[in-house]
Scaffold this active site. Structure first.
Site, short mmCIF file in Angstrom:
data_model
loop_
_atom_site.label_atom_id
_atom_site.label_comp_id
_atom_site.label_asym_id
_atom_site.label_seq_id
_atom_site.Cartn_x
_atom_site.Cartn_y
_atom_site.Cartn_z
N GLY A 78 -3.08 -1.72 -4.50
CA GLY A 78 -1.87 -1.44 -3.71
C GLY A 78 -0.79 -0.79 -4.56
N ARG A 142 -9.17 1.22 -3.87
CA ARG A 142 -9.60 -0.16 -4.14
C ARG A 142 -11.08 -0.28 -4.50
NH1 ARG A 142 -5.78 -3.92 -3.34
NH2 ARG A 142 -4.11 -3.55 -1.86
N ASP A 173 -7.49 -8.26 -9.90
CA ASP A 173 -8.88 -7.82 -9.71
C ASP A 173 -9.16 -6.56 -10.55
OD1 ASP A 173 -9.69 -9.82 -7.97
OD2 ASP A 173 -8.95 -8.76 -6.22
N LYS A 199 0.10 -4.57 -12.81
CA LYS A 199 0.77 -4.04 -11.62
C LYS A 199 0.52 -4.92 -10.42
CE LYS A 199 -1.35 -2.84 -8.62
NZ LYS A 199 -2.29 -2.56 -7.52
N THR A 200 1.47 -5.23 -9.65
CA THR A 200 1.35 -5.73 -8.27
C THR A 200 2.70 -6.23 -7.80
OG1 THR A 200 0.36 -7.23 -6.68
CG2 THR A 200 0.47 -8.08 -8.91
N ILE A 201 3.07 -5.80 -6.61
CA ILE A 201 4.35 -6.30 -6.05
C ILE A 201 4.25 -7.80 -5.82
CG2 ILE A 201 5.01 -4.13 -4.95
CD1 ILE A 201 4.16 -5.56 -2.24
N ASP A 202 3.03 -8.33 -5.69
CA ASP A 202 2.85 -9.74 -5.35
C ASP A 202 3.38 -10.70 -6.42
OD1 ASP A 202 1.58 -8.63 -3.23
OD2 ASP A 202 -0.37 -9.56 -3.56
N TYR A 240 19.34 -14.58 18.31
CA TYR A 240 17.92 -14.45 17.97
C TYR A 240 17.53 -15.30 16.78
CZ TYR A 240 17.73 -10.14 20.78
OH TYR A 240 17.78 -9.23 21.78
N GLY A 248 2.38 -10.21 0.15
CA GLY A 248 1.99 -11.08 -0.96
C GLY A 248 0.71 -11.75 -0.49
N ARG A 249 -0.41 -11.12 -0.85
CA ARG A 249 -1.70 -11.53 -0.29
C ARG A 249 -1.95 -13.03 -0.43
NH1 ARG A 249 -5.68 -7.92 -0.92
NH2 ARG A 249 -4.98 -7.45 -3.02
N GLU A 308 2.92 -13.87 3.54
CA GLU A 308 1.75 -13.25 4.17
C GLU A 308 0.48 -14.10 4.01
OE1 GLU A 308 0.23 -8.76 3.76
OE2 GLU A 308 0.15 -9.86 1.89
N GLU A 422 7.22 -1.22 3.33
CA GLU A 422 8.58 -0.69 3.16
C GLU A 422 9.03 -0.73 1.70
OE1 GLU A 422 7.52 -2.84 5.29
OE2 GLU A 422 8.24 -2.36 7.29
N ARG A 424 6.70 -1.04 -1.16
CA ARG A 424 5.70 -0.78 -2.20
C ARG A 424 5.88 0.57 -2.90
NH1 ARG A 424 -0.33 -2.41 -0.58
NH2 ARG A 424 -0.23 -0.35 0.35
P1 FBP Z 1 -2.46 -5.33 -5.12
O1 FBP Z 1 -2.88 -6.75 -5.35
O2 FBP Z 1 -3.57 -4.35 -5.24
O3 FBP Z 1 -1.28 -4.95 -5.96
O4 FBP Z 1 -1.94 -5.19 -3.64
C1 FBP Z 1 -1.03 -6.08 -3.12
C2 FBP Z 1 -0.74 -5.84 -1.67
O5 FBP Z 1 0.45 -5.12 -1.52
C3 FBP Z 1 -0.67 -7.19 -0.96
O6 FBP Z 1 0.64 -7.68 -0.98
C4 FBP Z 1 -1.19 -6.87 0.40
O7 FBP Z 1 -1.80 -7.99 0.97
C5 FBP Z 1 -2.19 -5.80 0.14
O8 FBP Z 1 -1.77 -5.13 -1.01
C6 FBP Z 1 -2.33 -4.83 1.28
O9 FBP Z 1 -3.15 -3.79 0.86
P2 FBP Z 1 -3.75 -2.70 1.83
O10 FBP Z 1 -2.62 -1.91 2.35
O11 FBP Z 1 -4.67 -1.91 0.97
O12 FBP Z 1 -4.44 -3.45 2.90
#
Ligand code: FBP
Length: 548
Positions: A78, A142, A173, A199-202, A240, A248-249, A308, A422, A424
Site C-alpha cells: 500500500g 502486492r 510482509d 513503510k506502512t501507514i498502519d 448526527y 489499518g488492516r 478497520e 484519502e 495514503r
Molecule cells: P501496507 O501494509 O502494504 O502498507 O498497506 C496498508 C493498507 O493501507 C491497509 O491499511 C489497508 O488495509 C490496505 O493497505 C488496503 O490495501 P489495498 O488498497 O491494496 O486493498
C-alpha cells in the site's frame, strides 16, 4: 505537467538529515542479535543472515573509497506518504558515494523485478518527485516474492543491469520477502545485497530499533484534520452520530492516534476488544450506552472511531476467520465452482458447528465480504468490510429496543465515513519528508558498506532531525513463526497497540470524559511552512512512547 503552487514551493524543500549522514560516514557495529521469538527455527531458515550485529552510522573525517554501484529499488504494498523521498534520499546517497552510480526502479512492485520491467531513475525524474506523496514514480504492487523461480528471474535482470543491491520499500510482509531474498542470494553467493525500508501507514512495523514506519505521521494527520472538521460540523448541527472507520488492516494505531488528536466520544481499540474477550454485542452495547447517556443530557450527536481491523480481533470472529482462511486456501478451486447464491450455505455446511453458527448469524453483506478473495499474503481484505455500517445498524437496533423498554429517549441518525485512501498519498509532512529522505540515505550507506538482510533504521525521532540516529537492523531480529495460508512461516512480528503502552493509557485515562462531554480538538491541515511547533511535531503516539 501542470503543478499547484504548493507542489512548486514544496519541490524546493531540502529534507533534514541526521548529523551522522551529512558528511562522510563510518560504521559502528553493535552486539550480535537474535530473533524476537522462535530463535532456533529462524536461525535454521536464515543461516546466512541470522544473528548479524546492529549497525550505527557515525560521522567520519574521511570518505571511504567506494566504486560506482548500481542499485535497484522496489515500492511494495500500500502507498504511504514519503516513498518518493526514500527514493530521492537513496538516489542522493548513492550519487554521493560515487557520482557514476546508477539507480533503477522496478515497476509496479515486486512483480517488476520478476517480469524485468524497470526504468533508470535519472536526476530529472527524481527532481520531479521530491517531497511529493504517492508511489507513482515507479508504481507499487502486492506480488509476494517467495518462490525460487521468482528469485532466479529477478537475479537474471539484476545481473544484466550490474545491480549490486536491491532496496525493497515495504511493510512487514514485504520486508519479510526482502529478508528471504537476501538469504537466498547470500546462500547462492550471487553478490546481490537486499535492504528493506519500513513503510506502512498502519504503523505496525515498529520495535525497539524501528520507532515508526514512514507514512503513519502524514496519514494520521490527514485523517485527524478531516475528523476534526466532522466533529466541528457535528457540534454545529447537533443531529448526527458520525461512524468513522479508519484504515489499518490489523493494528489500531491509526484509530488510537486520531483519537488522541481529536478527542472523539468513542474510539474502539481492537487490541482491547481482544484482550477483554468482547463480543460484537459487547461493543454495540458500549456504544449504545454512550449514545443513550449523551441523549439523556440533550446531546443527540457524537463521533465514533472504528479501526478497520476490528472484526478480526473479536475473538469469536477471529476463530471463524482463521478457519475460513485455512478452508478457503485448501479448497479454493471447489469454492470457485459453487454458485454465488449457494456460497453462504456451502460455507456453513463446511465449518465447525461453533463457527458455522457465528457465520450464519452475520448480516448477508458481512458474511459475503469474509469469504471474498484473500490478498496475495493470505489476509482478509478488511478494508472491504463495512464495519462502520454494521455497528451503526446494530447500535440503532439496540437503541430501538431500549426505547421500547423506556431506557432511552433521544434521536439517533447516523452518517458513515471511511478514511483510508484519502491519506495514503498525501504530500508528506515535514516529519515524513525528513524521515524518509534519511531512511533512503541510510540504505545507501548500508549498501556501500556491503550489508545485506538489513532494514534501514532512523531512531531518536522525537528529537530534532540532526540528533536522529541512523543505522541498520538485521531483519531476522524482528522475525517469528506465524501461521499463514495454513502453514507455519517466518514473518516479521506485527506491532499491535500495547494496552500497557503510554498512548493507550493516555487515551483510557480520558475516554470517559470525552464520551460524556464534548471535548473535540481540531488539528487542522498539515502545515509545511511556519513555526516548528506547528510544522515539525511528530505524532502523539511517538511523543508518548518516548516520554519514559
Ligand atoms: P501496507 O501494509 O502494504 O502498507 O498497506 C496498508 C493498507 O493501507 C491497509 O491499511 C489497508 O488495509 C490496505 O493497505 C488496503 O490495501 P489495498 O488498497 O491494496 O486493498
Amino acid at each position: 505537467m501542470s503543478k499547484s503552487a504548493l507542489q512548486i514551493a514544496r519541490a524546493a524543500y531540502q529534507p533534514k538529515l541526521p548529523k551522522a549522514l551529512r558528511g562522510h560516514v563510518k560504521v559502528q557495529e553493535g552486539a550480535a542479535t537474535q530473533s524476537v521469538a522462535d530463535q532456533e527455527e529462524i536461525k535454521r531458515l536464515f543461516p546466512n543472515t541470522y544473528g548479524m550485529p546492529l549497525i550505527k552510522f557515525e560521522a567520519a573525517d574521511e570518505a571511504a573509497q567506494c566504486p560506482a554501484m548500481n542499485v535497484g529499488v522496489i515500492l511494495s504494498g500500500g502507498q504511504a506518504p514519503g516513498g518518493h523521498n526514500v527514493i530521492s534520499g537513496l538516489f542522493d546517497g548513492v550519487k554521493r558515494i560515487h557520482p557514476e552510480s546508477k539507480l533503477y526502479g522496478f515497476l509496479m512492485g515486486p512483480g517488476g523485478l520478476v517480469d524485468h520491467k524497470y526504468i533508470e531513475l535519472t536526476a530529472d525524474i527524481i527532481d520531479e518527485y521530491r517531497n511529493t506523496g504517492g508511489f507513482d514514480i515507479i508504481g507499487s504492487g502486492r506480488t509476494k516474492l517467495e518462490k525460487e523461480d521468482q528469485f532466479e528471474k529477478g537475479y537474471e535482470i539484476l545481473k544484466e543491469l550490474g545491480i549490486k543491491a536491491l532496496v525493497i520499500i515495504g511493510g512487514d510482509d514485504s520486508n519479510t520477502n526482502a529478508c528471504v531474498l537476501a538469504e537466498y542470494y547470500a546462500a547462492k553467493n550471487y553478490g546481490v545485497q537486499v535492504i528493506g525500508c519500513p513503510k506502512t501507514i498502519d504503523g505496525d512495523l515498529k520495535n525497539e530499533m524501528i520507532e515508526t514506519s514512514f507514512g503513519f505521521d502524514t496519514a494520521v494527520k490527514t485523517y485527524s484534520e478531516v475528523i476534526g472538521n466532522i466533529e466541528r460540523d457535528c457540534n454545529s448541527a447537533r443531529k448526527y452520530w458520525h461512524f468513522i472507520k479508519l484504515m489499518g488492516r490489523s493494528a489500531s494505531h491509526i484509530a488510537l492516534e486520531c483519537a488522541l488528536q481529536t478527542q472523539p466520544n468513542v474510539c474502539i481499540v481492537s487490541e482491547e476488544v481482544e484482550a477483554k474477550d468482547q463480543s460484537l454485542d459487547d461493543i454495540v452495547t458500549y456504544i449504545a450506552q454512550v449514545v443513550a447517556d449523551r441523549a439523556a443530557a440533550g446531546n443527540n450527536f457524537g463521533t465514533v472511531l472504528i479501526p478497520e481491523g476490528l472484526i478480526e480481533f473479536i475473538p469469536a470472529m477471529k476463530r471463524l476467520i482463521a478457519e475460513l482462511n485455512d478452508f478457503l486456501a485448501a479448497n479454493a478451486e471447489e469454492f470457485a465452482q459453487v454458485d454465488k447464491t449457494e456460497q453462504r450455505n456451502y460455507i456453513i455446511s463446511k465449518l465447525t458447528p461453533e463457527n458455522a453458527a457465528i457465520y450464519a448469524s452475520l448480516p448477508e453483506g458481512v458474511a459475503r465480504q469474509l469469504s471474498l478473495d484473500r490478498d496475495p499474503h493470505g489476509n482478509v481484505q478488511v478494508s472491504l468490510i463495512e464495519t462502520e455500517k454494521l455497528l451503526s445498524e446494530m447500535v440503532g437496533n439496540k437503541l430501538a429496543e431500549w426505547k421500547k423498554e423506556g431506557k432511552y429517549v433521544g434521536k439517533f441518525a447516523a452518517q458513515h465515513h471511511f478514511f483510508g485512501y484519502e491519506g495514503r498519498c498525501a504530500a508528506p509532512s515535514n516529519f515524513d519528508a525528513d524521515y524518509c529522505y534519511s531512511l533512503g540515505f541510510a540504505a545507501a550507506a548500508l549498501i556501500a558498506n556491503g550489508k545485506t538482510g538489513y532494514m534501514s533504521s532512523i531512531r531518536n525521532l522525537t528529537a530534532p532531525a540532526e540528533e536522529w540516529i541512523s543505522g541498520g537492523v538485521p531483519i531476522t531480529m524482528m522475525m517469528n513463526m506465524e501461521r499463514r495460508h495454513g502453514e507455519m512461516k517466518p514473518v516479521i512480528q506485527k506491532a499491535l497497540v500495547r494496552l500497557d503502552g503510554a498512548p493507550f493509557q493516555a487515551f483510557a485515562a480520558q475516554r470517559e470524559q470525552w464520551a460524556k462531554e464534548t471535548c473535540y480538538t481540531y488539528p487542522g491541515p498539515i502545515q509545511y511552512f511556519g513555526p516548528t511547533e506547528v510544522c515539525d511535531q511528530p505524532t502523539k503516539t511517538l511523543q508518548l512512547e518516548h516520554q519514559k
